[in-house]
Design a protein around this motif. Sequence first.
Motif, PDB file in Angstrom:
ATOM      1  N   MET A   1       2.388  -6.632   0.426  1.00  0.00           N
ATOM      2  CA  MET A   1       2.971  -5.340   0.153  1.00  0.00           C
ATOM      3  C   MET A   1       4.465  -5.535  -0.034  1.00  0.00           C
ATOM      4  N   LYS A   2       4.979  -4.996  -1.102  1.00  0.00           N
ATOM      5  CA  LYS A   2       6.416  -5.074  -1.317  1.00  0.00           C
ATOM      6  C   LYS A   2       7.100  -4.128  -0.347  1.00  0.00           C
TER       7      LYS A   2
ATOM      8  N   LYS B   1      -1.662   2.585   1.185  1.00  0.00           N
ATOM      9  CA  LYS B   1      -1.572   1.131   1.004  1.00  0.00           C
ATOM     10  C   LYS B   1      -2.871   0.540   0.466  1.00  0.00           C
ATOM     11  N   GLN B   2      -4.008   1.127   0.835  1.00  0.00           N
ATOM     12  CA  GLN B   2      -5.284   0.669   0.284  1.00  0.00           C
ATOM     13  C   GLN B   2      -5.393   1.039  -1.198  1.00  0.00           C
ATOM     14  N   ALA B   3      -4.942   2.230  -1.541  1.00  0.00           N
ATOM     15  CA  ALA B   3      -5.017   2.687  -2.929  1.00  0.00           C
ATOM     16  C   ALA B   3      -4.071   1.902  -3.827  1.00  0.00           C
TER      17      ALA B   3
ATOM     18  N   VAL C   1       2.547  -0.847  -3.209  1.00  0.00           N
ATOM     19  CA  VAL C   1       3.408   0.273  -2.837  1.00  0.00           C
ATOM     20  C   VAL C   1       4.659  -0.233  -2.114  1.00  0.00           C
ATOM     21  N   VAL C   2       5.744   0.465  -2.310  1.00  0.00           N
ATOM     22  CA  VAL C   2       7.004   0.191  -1.618  1.00  0.00           C
ATOM     23  C   VAL C   2       7.207   1.314  -0.606  1.00  0.00           C
TER      24      VAL C   2
ATOM     25  N   TRP D   1       6.506   6.745  -0.142  1.00  0.00           N
ATOM     26  CA  TRP D   1       5.777   5.651  -0.772  1.00  0.00           C
ATOM     27  C   TRP D   1       6.022   5.727  -2.271  1.00  0.00           C
ATOM     28  N   SER D   2       6.471   4.591  -2.827  1.00  0.00           N
ATOM     29  CA  SER D   2       6.871   4.540  -4.229  1.00  0.00           C
ATOM     30  C   SER D   2       6.214   3.382  -4.964  1.00  0.00           C
TER      31      SER D   2
END
Length: 148
Positions: free
Chosen positions: A4-5, A44-46, A50-51, A62-63
């Motif tokens: 994850m970023k 995060k699962q989708a 996400v940032v 969430w971006s």
Amino acid sequence: MTKMKIASAEGNGEESPSQQIDAKIKELNDWRGKMLARVRTLVKQADPEVVEEMKWRGVPVWSHAGIICTGETYKNVVKMTFAKGASLEDPAGLFNSSLEGNTRRAIDIHEDDKINEKALKTLICAAVALNMSSAAKRSATKAKTTNA
């Protein structure tokens, strides 16, 4: 395992946004913290790319190529506000708040509400796709004006 970023604090001794969100969830110490944690997991699962950010005095954001949604907590509700929600299809009827505006739409989640996880993930993916499309259009327009 997917990475994850994270928008980090660049090693300046501050907590990363992800750590700040962890702390906020822990600080809530009630159903709102659990619900915010569940929403975060679904985001995060989708979208594994996400940032996570913290903006506006402690609101999780969430971006991905722009803001997807925020996770605000109030006394009686956890609110997911989608930045471009008015432009998203919502066949499951998840949006139940901020319906009068031309841009944003929100989902108010109360203590005993069940989340339609599949529909929420679909909505998150649609928000990412819209952001990506908008970013591509901006890049194309910029390229045209630069080459003109």
